[in-house]
Each structure stands twice: as structure tokens, then as C-alpha cells.
Write a protein that holds these residues in place. Structure first.
Motif, PDB file in Angstrom:
ATOM      1  N   ASP A 183       0.742  -1.191   0.077  1.00  0.00           N
ATOM      2  CA  ASP A 183       0.089   0.027  -0.145  1.00  0.00           C
ATOM      3  C   ASP A 183       0.902   1.211   0.067  1.00  0.00           C
ATOM      4  O   ASP A 183       0.491   2.190  -0.618  1.00  0.00           O
ATOM      5  N   GLU A 184       1.949   1.338   0.816  1.00  0.00           N
ATOM      6  CA  GLU A 184       2.918   2.415   0.610  1.00  0.00           C
ATOM      7  C   GLU A 184       3.522   2.623  -0.534  1.00  0.00           C
ATOM      8  O   GLU A 184       3.643   3.579  -0.980  1.00  0.00           O
ATOM      9  N   ALA A 185       3.922   1.380  -1.023  1.00  0.00           N
ATOM     10  CA  ALA A 185       4.628   1.426  -2.577  1.00  0.00           C
ATOM     11  C   ALA A 185       3.776   2.005  -3.520  1.00  0.00           C
ATOM     12  O   ALA A 185       3.917   2.833  -4.478  1.00  0.00           O
ATOM     13  N   TYR A 186       2.287   1.588  -3.411  1.00  0.00           N
ATOM     14  CA  TYR A 186       1.471   1.989  -4.474  1.00  0.00           C
ATOM     15  C   TYR A 186       1.087   3.417  -4.314  1.00  0.00           C
ATOM     16  O   TYR A 186       0.849   4.207  -5.279  1.00  0.00           O
ATOM     17  N   SER A 187       1.103   3.742  -3.111  1.00  0.00           N
ATOM     18  CA  SER A 187       0.854   5.225  -2.870  1.00  0.00           C
ATOM     19  C   SER A 187       1.603   6.075  -3.312  1.00  0.00           C
ATOM     20  O   SER A 187       1.519   7.251  -4.222  1.00  0.00           O
ATOM     21  N   ARG A 188       3.030   5.762  -2.914  1.00  0.00           N
ATOM     22  CA  ARG A 188       4.282   6.505  -3.524  1.00  0.00           C
ATOM     23  C   ARG A 188       4.417   6.629  -5.165  1.00  0.00           C
ATOM     24  O   ARG A 188       5.010   7.456  -5.546  1.00  0.00           O
ATOM     25  N   ALA A 189       4.078   5.380  -5.624  1.00  0.00           N
ATOM     26  CA  ALA A 189       4.033   5.296  -6.977  1.00  0.00           C
ATOM     27  C   ALA A 189       3.088   6.258  -7.967  1.00  0.00           C
ATOM     28  O   ALA A 189       3.287   6.387  -9.096  1.00  0.00           O
ATOM     29  N   GLN A 190       2.191   6.877  -7.388  1.00  0.00           N
ATOM     30  CA  GLN A 190       1.361   7.665  -7.884  1.00  0.00           C
ATOM     31  C   GLN A 190       1.802   8.646  -9.026  1.00  0.00           C
ATOM     32  O   GLN A 190       1.191   8.689 -10.131  1.00  0.00           O
ATOM     33  N   PRO A 191       2.711   9.282  -8.657  1.00  0.00           N
ATOM     34  CA  PRO A 191       3.324  10.302  -9.593  1.00  0.00           C
ATOM     35  C   PRO A 191       3.796   9.683 -10.941  1.00  0.00           C
ATOM     36  O   PRO A 191       3.864  10.285 -12.026  1.00  0.00           O
ATOM     37  N   LEU A 192       4.509   8.349 -10.608  1.00  0.00           N
ATOM     38  CA  LEU A 192       5.001   7.522 -11.713  1.00  0.00           C
ATOM     39  C   LEU A 192       3.605   6.995 -12.831  1.00  0.00           C
ATOM     40  O   LEU A 192       3.660   7.133 -13.865  1.00  0.00           O
ATOM     41  N   ILE A 193       2.603   6.501 -11.971  1.00  0.00           N
ATOM     42  CA  ILE A 193       1.426   5.889 -12.496  1.00  0.00           C
ATOM     43  C   ILE A 193       0.901   6.941 -13.399  1.00  0.00           C
ATOM     44  O   ILE A 193       0.526   6.724 -14.502  1.00  0.00           O
ATOM     45  N   ASN A 194       0.749   8.002 -12.901  1.00  0.00           N
ATOM     46  CA  ASN A 194       0.039   9.113 -13.462  1.00  0.00           C
ATOM     47  C   ASN A 194       0.703  10.119 -14.461  1.00  0.00           C
ATOM     48  O   ASN A 194       0.388  11.161 -14.846  1.00  0.00           O
ATOM     49  N   LYS A 195       2.101   9.489 -14.553  1.00  0.00           N
ATOM     50  CA  LYS A 195       3.164  10.485 -15.389  1.00  0.00           C
ATOM     51  C   LYS A 195       3.235  11.937 -14.931  1.00  0.00           C
ATOM     52  O   LYS A 195       3.443  12.705 -15.899  1.00  0.00           O
ATOM     53  N   GLN A 196       3.121  12.064 -13.657  1.00  0.00           N
ATOM     54  CA  GLN A 196       3.569  13.337 -13.114  1.00  0.00           C
ATOM     55  C   GLN A 196       5.065  13.569 -13.195  1.00  0.00           C
ATOM     56  O   GLN A 196       5.427  14.795 -13.287  1.00  0.00           O
ATOM     57  N   VAL A 197       5.687  12.750 -12.954  1.00  0.00           N
ATOM     58  CA  VAL A 197       7.263  12.495 -13.214  1.00  0.00           C
ATOM     59  C   VAL A 197       7.344  11.351 -14.362  1.00  0.00           C
ATOM     60  O   VAL A 197       6.918  10.233 -14.215  1.00  0.00           O
ATOM     61  N   THR A 198       8.222  11.659 -15.051  1.00  0.00           N
ATOM     62  CA  THR A 198       8.591  10.592 -16.129  1.00  0.00           C
ATOM     63  C   THR A 198      10.210  10.318 -16.465  1.00  0.00           C
ATOM     64  O   THR A 198      11.074  11.337 -16.200  1.00  0.00           O
ATOM     65  N   CYS A 199      10.489   9.238 -16.828  1.00  0.00           N
ATOM     66  CA  CYS A 199      11.820   8.971 -17.489  1.00  0.00           C
ATOM     67  C   CYS A 199      11.706   7.846 -18.663  1.00  0.00           C
ATOM     68  O   CYS A 199      10.482   7.473 -18.640  1.00  0.00           O
ATOM     69  N   TYR A 200      12.672   7.703 -19.404  1.00  0.00           N
ATOM     70  CA  TYR A 200      12.293   6.775 -20.677  1.00  0.00           C
ATOM     71  C   TYR A 200      11.694   5.427 -20.206  1.00  0.00           C
ATOM     72  O   TYR A 200      11.157   4.845 -20.837  1.00  0.00           O
ATOM     73  N   GLU A 201      12.249   5.080 -19.118  1.00  0.00           N
ATOM     74  CA  GLU A 201      11.898   3.618 -18.549  1.00  0.00           C
ATOM     75  C   GLU A 201      11.327   3.612 -17.183  1.00  0.00           C
ATOM     76  O   GLU A 201      10.618   2.441 -16.957  1.00  0.00           O
ATOM     77  N   ALA A 202      11.336   4.485 -16.410  1.00  0.00           N
ATOM     78  CA  ALA A 202      11.030   4.457 -14.994  1.00  0.00           C
ATOM     79  C   ALA A 202       9.449   4.111 -14.736  1.00  0.00           C
ATOM     80  O   ALA A 202       9.256   3.390 -13.912  1.00  0.00           O
ATOM     81  N   ASN A 203       8.605   4.844 -15.749  1.00  0.00           N
ATOM     82  CA  ASN A 203       7.233   4.444 -15.493  1.00  0.00           C
ATOM     83  C   ASN A 203       6.934   2.989 -16.162  1.00  0.00           C
ATOM     84  O   ASN A 203       6.225   2.363 -15.319  1.00  0.00           O
ATOM     85  N   LEU A 204       7.465   2.685 -16.931  1.00  0.00           N
ATOM     86  CA  LEU A 204       7.235   0.985 -17.421  1.00  0.00           C
ATOM     87  C   LEU A 204       7.845   0.333 -16.316  1.00  0.00           C
ATOM     88  O   LEU A 204       6.962  -0.804 -16.045  1.00  0.00           O
TER      89      LEU A 204
END
Length: 356
Positions: A183-204
Motif C-alpha cells: 500500500d505504501e509503495a502504491y501510494s508513493r508510485a502515483q506520480p509515476l503511474i499518472n506520469k507526473q514524473v517521467t523518464c524513458y523507462e522508470a514509468n514502465l
């Protein structure tokens, strides 16, 4: 000057988007050879930095280190034309390569890290990227308390041009996922999931990992969502062999939910696993040990490369034999890493997969 035209022709060829990274690397090597012959140190350095990028895609750790060593030598002898600041982003990658090669003693790995640390400080950067690297490696070694200490130190340092917020967040997820804090990981991952922060491969990377861990955590809706995002992001990435580090867990997810799709990825990845670096070989082998326990059929039909040690002309493979093959490979590599690291983290990871 004629040699500049020869180099430009080669560099123009590297712009072909259909080229495999290995083909691009070979073109760059030839261009570098010409630059060296004509003592064009500045251009040779620029191209060597580009070569490291392609070698990174090929997981060619040892060659990356050799190329960068030449860059550092040239910098020391030509500080008038080479800026140290231009080398530091790739130096961060090279330090990571030293961790990936178990034959490099830990004392040498630490020495490279200290040299990197010295150089980033004198160029005005914070220690954020330094602490980030150590947090990643401590998670690999399952030294989770130390990993959390480094994560906290990293977050207390300012973000600068040596940092990638998306990559930091992606690797922080490993700590929370591996310590059972989905749950903590999923919460912290929201900027990656929603592409608020991006990188060539980090979101994938995040989608691939979260698919597996969400399914394991009993959250199939989240797993399905992450899987769909991963599949969309994987389109056009069929040549990206370095994704092997994360596709193993994705295969495990599919073995739990849609085995036929899992085996399609197995056919793609096994060839990659035969030519990848030591770390990816170890992690993929571990992931396959995990994935294959979910296959209930005793045998499967696969199209695998002839160089695969268990290759069969009829394409019929025993699932237990495949799992034993990957276990033995992971075990052998785990002993090498643990001997170098002075702990049992890599073998403990494998034992946990076998006992759960």
C-alpha cells in the motif's frame, strides 16, 4: 579535414531508428577509431559517451567500464578541452556497473564510489545521486535497514542535474515492495503511474513490478490496471533487452493470470538472458524460479534459440527441468555475489522464492 567527413557519415548512419544498439555501437567504435587516429580527443570523448549509452542498452558492463576508463585518462591529460562536469552522468552509470560484476572486489567498488563522490562535490552537486546508488544496492543485497537509511539521506539532499526523480522513485518502490509494504509503495508510485514524473523507462518499470506485487497482495484490480499500462508502454520496445531485469516479474504475473501470454514473453526473454550481464541473468533466473511454480502443466511447447542449454528440436520442454535450470543458474551467481558482498542476501532471495 577528410577524417571529419568520414566520422560524420558514420554518425549519420547511427540516426537510423531501426538499428539495433549493437549496430549503433559498432558504428560509434569505428568513428572513435578514426577520431583517435587523428588525435581529435574532444570529439572522441563525446562519441565515447554516446557509446556508453548504447553499451548500457546491451548490458555490456565490462566494456562500459573500459570505455569510461579511457575517457577519464583523456580528461586528466586534456582538461583544456574536456569538462569533467560533462562526464559525471555517465560516471554514475559506470559505478553501477562495478556493483553488477561480482568479480570486482567490494573495496574497488567502494573506491569508485568515493571517486565519483569527490568529483560531484567539486562540481557543485549534492550527494543525492551517491546515496541513491547505495540505497539501490542495499536493496539488492536485502540489507533493508541500510537501504532505508540511504533513502532518507537521499531525500534530505537537494535534487540537481545528477538526479532523476522518476528513477529515484522507481527504485524506492523496490524497498517498499520487497519489505511487504504494498500500500505504501502504491501510494508513493502515483506520480509515476499518472506520469507526473517521467523518464524513458522508470514509468514502465513501475507498471511491470506493480502488476506482479499487486496480484501477490490480493489486489487483482490494481494488477490488471498496471498490466494494461505496461503492455501499452511495451509497444515498440521489442529490442530493449535491458528490460529483462523487470520482465521476469511480469512473466510471473502472467503465469498467475494468463499463462499463454507469460510463455510468449518467456520466448522473447530467454534469448536475451543468454547475452545479458551477470546481474540481469541472476535476477531473471530468480524471477523464472518464481514464475514457473505457477505453471500447472508438466510440459509446454516453446520456440527457443538453439544456444539455450536445454534446447530441444521438437520444442517440448519439461517445466520442472526449466525451473531447475534457472534455479541452478541463480544459485551459482548468488554464491558469487554473496562472496564479493560479504553477506548472504542474494542466496537468501533465492531460498525465499523456493520456500514460499
Amino acid at each position: 579535414m577528410r577524417y571529419t567527413l568520414e566520422i560524420q557519415k558514420l554518425l549519420l548512419q547511427t540516426q537510423n531508428k531501426n538499428l539495433h544498439p549493437r549496430e549503433k555501437a559498432n558504428l560509434l567504435k569505428e568513428a572513435i577509431r578514426i577520431a583517435d587516429e587523428n588525435e581529435d580527443v574532444e570529439w572522441a570523448t563525446e562519441m565515447r559517451l554516446d557509446l556508453i549509452y548504447e553499451l548500457n542498452l546491451l548490458s555490456a558492463d565490462a566494456e562500459e567500464i573500459t570505455v569510461f576508463s579511457k575517457i577519464l585518462d583523456d580528461y586528466e591529460n586534456h582538461k583544456d578541452v574536456i569538462k569533467e562536469d560533462d562526464l559525471l552522468w555517465k560516471y554514475k552509470w559506470i559505478w553501477a556497473c562495478t556493483f553488477d560484476l561480482p568479480e570486482i572486489p567490494m573495496e574497488q567498488v567502494q573506491a569508485v564510489g568515493e571517486d565519483y563522490k569527490k568529483r560531484i562535490l567539486r562540481n557543485g552537486y549534492s550527494l543525492r545521486s551517491y546515496y541513491h546508488r547505495w540505497s539501490v544496492e542495499c536493496v539488492w543485497m536485502r540489507q533493508y535497514d541500510k537501504a532505508k537509511e540511504y533513502i532518507d539521506k537521499m531525500l534530505n539532499e537537494k535534487i540537481d542535474d545528477q538526479s532523476c526523480e522518476a528513477c529515484e522513485l522507481n527504485f524506492m518502490l523496490d524497498y517498499y515492495l520487497e519489505t511487504g509494504q504494498f500500500d505504501e509503495a502504491y501510494s508513493r508510485a502515483q506520480p509515476l503511474i499518472n506520469k507526473q514524473v517521467t523518464c524513458y523507462e522508470a514509468n514502465l518499470r513501475a507498471y511491470l513490478k506493480l502488476s506482479y506485487y499487486a496480484q501477490k497482495a490480493g489486489k487483482p484490480e490494481i494488477a490488471t490496471d498496471m498490466c494494461a499500462r505496461a503492455e501499452e508502454a511495451l509497444v515498440g520496445r521489442e529490442k530493449d533487452e535491458y528490460l529483462l531485469l523487470y520482465l521476469g516479474l511480469f512473466i510471473a504475473y502472467y503465469m498467475m493470470t494468463k499463462p499463454e501470454r507469460a510463455w510468449e514473453y518467456v520466448e522473447r526473454c530467454i534469448g536475451w538472458s543468454l547475452r545479458t550481464n551477470t546481474l540481469k541473468s541472476y535476477r531473471f533466473s530468480c524471477d523464472m524460479v518464481e514464475a514457473l511454480k505457477y505453471e500447472t502443466r508438466p510440459e509446454v511447447s516453446l520456440s527457443l534459440p538453439e544456444e539455450f542449454p536445454l534446447y530441444r528440436p521438437d520444442g517440448i520442454y519439461q517445466v520442472n527441468e526449466l525451473r531447475n535450470y534457472f534455479y541452478q543458474q541463480a544459485e551459482e551467481l548468488a554464491h558469487r555475489y554473496d562472496a564479493r558482498n560479504g553477506n548472504s542476501g542474494y542466496l537468501d532471495r533465492l531460498k525465499d522464492l523456493m520456500s514460499n
